[in-house]
Design an enzyme around this catalytic site. Structure first.
Site: not given
Length: 290
Positions: A95, A170, A238
């Protein structure tokens, strides 16, 4: 097809084991070889460097921690792009930033390679069971060539558009999960303060309109005091930072996601609990309520 896989963390290990269990030939590389021992014991081969792995693989899959790791692996002097060859498949499952996925795709195409960005959802359980959801950016013709491999570790594979589109899908996923994680934590804190049976609360909520993956997967772990990572809190932070950075570039405001990011910053940066699972977020309330 000879598969190279870089990254043997929680998710990567589950994916690699599923590939091996389907009879695939998989060579792996990880910065710390000891962390690859589980898949090596299951039949994976070892490469001593990113360059060595890339040179011998027909398809290179990567699943590492942060965009900086992705950039180093792909664009370092001895990285994937420098060692890629025409006709090769390059698949980043990390990701990461949509813009970085686009940059990788452009560089790979200049080498004659076929590039996809394919972040996944489903957590450690999905990786172990081979039921992940894969969100894809790239070309349909490239995805068609790899669908058989994806089927060995996933239950759903969806192309969303050109390079970077998988990463954007995502981000939408992580924005949604940010809400369910904070909702789960506050629901349990409230139920505890009201002296309700928490196991019964979870079972009841899961049978109604409040049903969600976070509660189903992480609620029972919280009741057991199990904060081992199905997904690291530091990696979720993150992801939220990437989502909000990209949202700012698109000139949209996501106030609830900003609040979730701030909560995870307290957990990860202030309390130094980034190596716990995302469910450790409840510690921000739980410790106060005990």
């Amino acid at each position: 097809m000879k598969i190279g896989f870089i990254g043997t963390g929680v998710m990567g290990t589950g994916i690699i084991n599923n590939l091996l269990n389907h009879g695939e030939e998989v060579t792996v590389y990880n910065r710390t070889k000891a962390h690859a021992q589980v898949v090596l014991d299951n039949g994976a081969r070892w490469a001593d460097s990113v360059a060595a792995l890339t040179q011998q693989a027909d398809a290179v899959f990567t699943m590492v921690g942060f965009p900086t790791d992705v950039e180093e692996i792909y664009f370092g002097d001895q990285g994937i792009i420098a060692n890629a060859h025409a006709g090769q498949y390059l698949v980043d499952m990390t990701t990461s930033k949509p813009a970085l996925a686009q940059r990788i795709a452009k560089a790979g195409q200049q080498k004659g390679a076929h590039v996809l960005d394919t972040p996944v959802s489903g957590g450690d359980v999905g990786a172990q069971k081979g039921t992940l959801t894969v969100m894809v950016g790239g070309q349909q013709a490239v995805l068609d060539q790899l669908k058989g491999l994806f089927a060995e570790f996933s239950a759903s594979v969806k192309l969303f558009g050109p390079a970077g589109s998988g990463q954007n899908a995502k981000m939408a996923n992580q924005i949604m999960i940010a809400g369910t994680m904070t909702g789960m934590c506050e629901a349990l804190v409230y139920a505890k303060a009201a002296d309700l049976n928490l196991a019964e609360v979870i079972a009841t909520l899961q049978a109604g309109a409040a049903e969600n993956f976070s509660l189903d997967s992480y609620g029972p772990r919280i009741l057991k005091g199990d904060y081992t990572p199905g997904f690291f809190a530091k990696h979720f932070l993150k992801d939220l930072r990437i989502a909000l950075e990209t949202a700012e570039e698109m000139q949209i405001d996501l106030p609830a996601s900003k609040e979730a990011k701030q909560l995870y910053e307290v957990l990860v940066d202030d309390q130094q609990l980034g190596n716990d699972g995302t469910q450790a977020l409840i510690k921000l309330w739980w410790n106060e309520s005990k």
